[in-house]
Design a protein around this motif. Structure first.
Motif, mmCIF file in Angstrom:
data_model
loop_
_atom_site.group_PDB
_atom_site.id
_atom_site.type_symbol
_atom_site.label_atom_id
_atom_site.label_comp_id
_atom_site.label_asym_id
_atom_site.label_seq_id
_atom_site.Cartn_x
_atom_site.Cartn_y
_atom_site.Cartn_z
ATOM 1 N N PHE A 125 0.836 -1.193 0.000
ATOM 2 C CA PHE A 125 0.000 0.000 0.000
ATOM 3 C C PHE A 125 0.877 1.253 0.000
ATOM 4 C CE2 PHE A 125 -2.492 -3.341 1.863
ATOM 5 C CZ PHE A 125 -3.784 -3.143 1.384
ATOM 6 N N LYS A 126 0.489 2.220 -0.819
ATOM 7 C CA LYS A 126 1.195 3.502 -0.833
ATOM 8 C C LYS A 126 0.433 4.477 0.065
ATOM 9 C CE LYS A 126 3.070 4.924 -4.628
ATOM 10 N NZ LYS A 126 3.278 5.474 -5.998
ATOM 11 N N LEU A 127 1.108 4.983 1.089
ATOM 12 C CA LEU A 127 0.509 5.936 2.014
ATOM 13 C C LEU A 127 1.380 7.178 2.115
ATOM 14 C CD1 LEU A 127 0.027 2.851 3.403
ATOM 15 C CD2 LEU A 127 -1.385 4.266 4.887
ATOM 16 N N LYS A 128 0.825 8.220 2.687
ATOM 17 C CA LYS A 128 1.588 9.427 2.964
ATOM 18 C C LYS A 128 2.285 9.273 4.306
ATOM 19 C CE LYS A 128 -1.581 12.509 0.497
ATOM 20 N NZ LYS A 128 -2.490 13.679 0.633
ATOM 21 N N LYS A 129 3.291 10.079 4.542
ATOM 22 C CA LYS A 129 3.904 10.148 5.858
ATOM 23 C C LYS A 129 3.117 11.135 6.715
ATOM 24 C CE LYS A 129 8.629 8.656 4.967
ATOM 25 N NZ LYS A 129 10.044 8.863 5.350
ATOM 26 N N GLN A 130 3.134 10.889 8.020
ATOM 27 C CA GLN A 130 2.509 11.763 9.004
ATOM 28 C C GLN A 130 1.013 11.953 8.742
ATOM 29 O OE1 GLN A 130 4.856 15.340 9.492
ATOM 30 N NE2 GLN A 130 6.687 14.193 10.067
ATOM 31 N N MET A 131 0.331 10.820 8.579
ATOM 32 C CA MET A 131 -1.118 10.830 8.400
ATOM 33 C C MET A 131 -1.816 10.706 9.747
ATOM 34 S SD MET A 131 -1.587 8.193 5.166
ATOM 35 C CE MET A 131 -3.342 8.550 5.005
ATOM 36 N N LYS A 132 -3.047 11.126 9.789
ATOM 37 C CA LYS A 132 -3.895 10.844 10.940
ATOM 38 C C LYS A 132 -4.157 9.338 10.943
ATOM 39 C CE LYS A 132 -8.207 12.374 13.140
ATOM 40 N NZ LYS A 132 -7.521 12.824 14.371
ATOM 41 N N ALA A 133 -4.080 8.702 12.095
ATOM 42 C CA ALA A 133 -4.188 7.246 12.176
ATOM 43 C C ALA A 133 -5.487 6.738 11.564
ATOM 44 C CB ALA A 133 -4.081 6.803 13.639
ATOM 45 N N GLU A 134 -6.577 7.445 11.794
ATOM 46 C CA GLU A 134 -7.871 7.027 11.239
ATOM 47 C C GLU A 134 -7.840 7.042 9.713
ATOM 48 O OE1 GLU A 134 -12.599 8.325 11.522
ATOM 49 O OE2 GLU A 134 -11.039 9.553 12.453
ATOM 50 N N ASP A 135 -7.170 8.040 9.127
ATOM 51 C CA ASP A 135 -7.074 8.123 7.666
ATOM 52 C C ASP A 135 -6.226 6.990 7.107
ATOM 53 O OD1 ASP A 135 -8.589 10.406 7.848
ATOM 54 O OD2 ASP A 135 -6.875 11.779 7.709
ATOM 55 N N LEU A 140 -5.903 1.495 4.204
ATOM 56 C CA LEU A 140 -5.566 0.074 4.235
ATOM 57 C C LEU A 140 -6.801 -0.814 4.132
ATOM 58 C CD1 LEU A 140 -2.833 0.043 7.038
ATOM 59 C CD2 LEU A 140 -2.506 0.049 4.559
ATOM 60 N N MET A 141 -7.952 -0.299 4.520
ATOM 61 C CA MET A 141 -9.182 -1.095 4.456
ATOM 62 C C MET A 141 -9.772 -1.154 3.052
ATOM 63 S SD MET A 141 -11.024 0.104 8.025
ATOM 64 C CE MET A 141 -12.619 -0.538 7.503
ATOM 65 N N ASP A 142 -9.357 -0.250 2.184
ATOM 66 C CA ASP A 142 -9.893 -0.187 0.812
ATOM 67 C C ASP A 142 -9.065 -1.077 -0.104
ATOM 68 O OD1 ASP A 142 -10.861 0.417 -1.688
ATOM 69 O OD2 ASP A 142 -10.908 2.586 -1.357
ATOM 70 N N ARG A 143 -9.648 -2.155 -0.599
ATOM 71 C CA ARG A 143 -8.933 -3.103 -1.451
ATOM 72 C C ARG A 143 -8.423 -2.447 -2.739
ATOM 73 N NH1 ARG A 143 -9.864 -8.387 0.267
ATOM 74 N NH2 ARG A 143 -11.451 -8.558 1.890
ATOM 75 N N ASN A 144 -9.093 -1.408 -3.168
ATOM 76 C CA ASN A 144 -8.674 -0.727 -4.402
ATOM 77 C C ASN A 144 -7.339 -0.013 -4.240
ATOM 78 O OD1 ASN A 144 -11.015 -1.475 -5.842
ATOM 79 N ND2 ASN A 144 -12.164 0.238 -4.959
ATOM 80 N N ASN A 145 -6.910 0.193 -3.009
ATOM 81 C CA ASN A 145 -5.642 0.884 -2.766
ATOM 82 C C ASN A 145 -4.445 -0.068 -2.749
ATOM 83 O OD1 ASN A 145 -6.825 3.433 -2.522
ATOM 84 N ND2 ASN A 145 -7.300 3.090 -0.354
ATOM 85 N N ARG A 146 -4.712 -1.355 -2.845
ATOM 86 C CA ARG A 146 -3.604 -2.308 -2.806
ATOM 87 C C ARG A 146 -2.834 -2.257 -4.115
ATOM 88 N NH1 ARG A 146 -4.339 -8.634 -1.276
ATOM 89 N NH2 ARG A 146 -5.150 -8.784 -3.398
ATOM 90 N N GLU A 147 -1.549 -2.057 -4.006
ATOM 91 C CA GLU A 147 -0.688 -1.977 -5.187
ATOM 92 C C GLU A 147 -0.409 -3.382 -5.719
ATOM 93 O OE1 GLU A 147 0.896 0.845 -6.538
ATOM 94 O OE2 GLU A 147 -0.253 2.159 -5.226
ATOM 95 N N SER A 148 -0.511 -3.523 -7.041
ATOM 96 C CA SER A 148 -0.168 -4.818 -7.636
ATOM 97 C C SER A 148 1.347 -4.951 -7.657
ATOM 98 C CB SER A 148 -0.724 -4.921 -9.059
ATOM 99 O OG SER A 148 -0.206 -3.883 -9.874
ATOM 100 N N GLY A 149 1.822 -6.080 -7.226
ATOM 101 C CA GLY A 149 3.265 -6.300 -7.163
ATOM 102 C C GLY A 149 3.571 -7.771 -7.285
ATOM 103 N N PRO A 150 4.828 -8.120 -7.247
ATOM 104 C CA PRO A 150 5.211 -9.527 -7.365
ATOM 105 C C PRO A 150 4.710 -10.328 -6.168
ATOM 106 C CG PRO A 150 7.096 -8.203 -6.727
ATOM 107 C CD PRO A 150 6.000 -7.243 -7.062
#
Length: 392
Positions: A125-135, A140-150
């Motif tokens: 998952f690609k996230l920002k640094k220094q995010m609000k924990a809830e955000d 991470l709960m959104d399956r669409n945010n999962r990066e395709s990888g090996p």
């Protein structure tokens, strides 16, 4: 104020006590001074309580409130959630990568979200640094945010020597690195019960079959450690240790039984295969004290470099070097080690054998289903069915 009522006062003789009503009335002219003193004490006490209460509440709040960034964050960082990671593991990963201000803030956010347990999943998952924990949690709960990888998928039932080349190919890590790492099962996380004795640990059975997301940062040891971690979790969940005790076997023996179940049938038949194993292990004398499973010899062929075979020969079953043969006059009871790496279904079946008196089974259909019986003559008839469908 109740505490003030307990403060003693002096009588005219200097002794401590309530005095008497007459004396108290004679000193009425001094009561104004006393009232002012008492009022001052009350104000001081109440003031102290108020300050103490504010100070105490502040400290309690500070103790229970986890550090959290206000968000929305900046930059980007790739986070890997591994198979088997719990909420605390994920929170620590996010904290270590400065995505959240504290792991506790993430754990608290997950606890406040009833959907988090079912929707958090392994992946990149690609996230920002220094995010609000809830955000961060919502990303991470959104399956669409999962990066395709090996990734690498390890099927159920493979032996360690079959798994290592798959890992090497998927990761570009030299096979020799994996072969070196497996020499120390304890360093990979195999528990003390994972072998014939604590000083003879065995890796077989502890490389959990699953699909693993890869980041390119893995080492042979770290990837194997992740697989062992999942295997231990699977082998010890749902009170398997309690089930083992009830069935009269150790955790190590139950893992071995699960590996046999994985090789000997399809999922639909796992519970019955499990029962046959326990029924044979309970025999005291005779041929049925031997499992007579061809799969144990098949495993011996694999680990000795001879490879898998559709049907093992009588000569291979009776080979004097074959210490995995469970046929008559060879190894009685369970083989020396697990004969592969079982998945969840086989582990569950090992802990929960179906009720029955079966002592024989053989595949009798092309789709892999077996026929079970306690009657030897019926078993012979079932063997003929096995030959007719080309499975014997």
């Amino acid at each position: 104020m109740n505490d003030l009522d307990l403060v003693p006062f002096t009588d005219e003789s200097g002794g401590y006590g309530p005095g008497n009503p007459g004396r108290h009335r004679r000193k009425k002219e001094r009561s104004g001074g006393r009232t002012l003193v008492a009022l001052a004490v009350v104000v001081a006490v109440l003031g102290g309580l108020a300050f103490g209460g504010w100070y105490g509440v502040t400290k309690v709040r500070d103790f229970f409130t986890a550090d959290d960034y206000p968000g929305p964050g900046n930059g980007s960082v790739m986070i890997v959630i591994n198979q088997g990671d719990n909420v605390t593991d994920i929170g620590n990963t996010l904290f270590e990568n400065d995505v959240v201000a504290s792991a506790k803030a993430f754990v608290n956010a997950a606890a406040d979200n009833p959907d988090s347990t079912s929707r958090l999943q392994p992946g990149n998952f690609k996230l920002k640094k220094q995010m609000k924990a809830e955000d961060a949690l919502l990303v991470l709960m959104d399956r669409n945010n999962r990066e395709s990888g090996p990734r690498v998928t390890i099927p159920e039932g493979l032996a360690v020597v079959e798994i290592l080349p798959l890992l090497a190919k998927a990761t570009d890590i030299p096979l020799t690195d994996f072969q070196e790492a497996v020499k120390d099962p304890a360093a990979l996380g195999v528990p003390e019960w994972g072998g014939p004795s604590p000083d003879k640990l065995v890796l077989e059975g502890f490389l959990f079959p699953s699909t693993y997301e890869l980041t390119g940062k893995e080492t042979a040891q770290s990837l194997l450690q992740e697989m062992v971690k999942l295997a231990v979790q699977a082998a010890t969940k749902d009170e398997l240790a309690t089930k083992a005790k009830e069935l009269g076997v150790t955790e190590w023996e139950m893992l071995t039984i699960a590996s046999l179940i994985e090789q000997e049938g399809i999922d639909d038949d796992f519970g019955k295969v499990s029962r046959v194993i326990y029924n044979r292990l309970s025999q005291e004398t005779g041929a049925l004290t031997y499992l007579q499973f061809d799969s144990t010899t098949q495993y011996w062929l694999i680990i000795t470099g001879k490879g898998r075979k559709k049907i093992v020969t009588d000569a291979e079953l009776k080979d004097p070097d074959n210490n995995y043969s469970t046929h008559v006059d060879r190894v009685q009871g369970l083989p020396p080690t697990p004969i592969g790496n079982p998945g969840d279904a086989a582990l569950k079946a090992a802990a929960n054998p179906e009720p029955g008196d079966w002592t024989y089974f053989v595949v009798t259909s092309k789709d892999g289903h077996s026929s079970f019986t306690s009657n030897y003559n019926q078993h012979l008839a079932n063997i003929e069915k096995c030959r007719q469908v080309g499975r014997c």
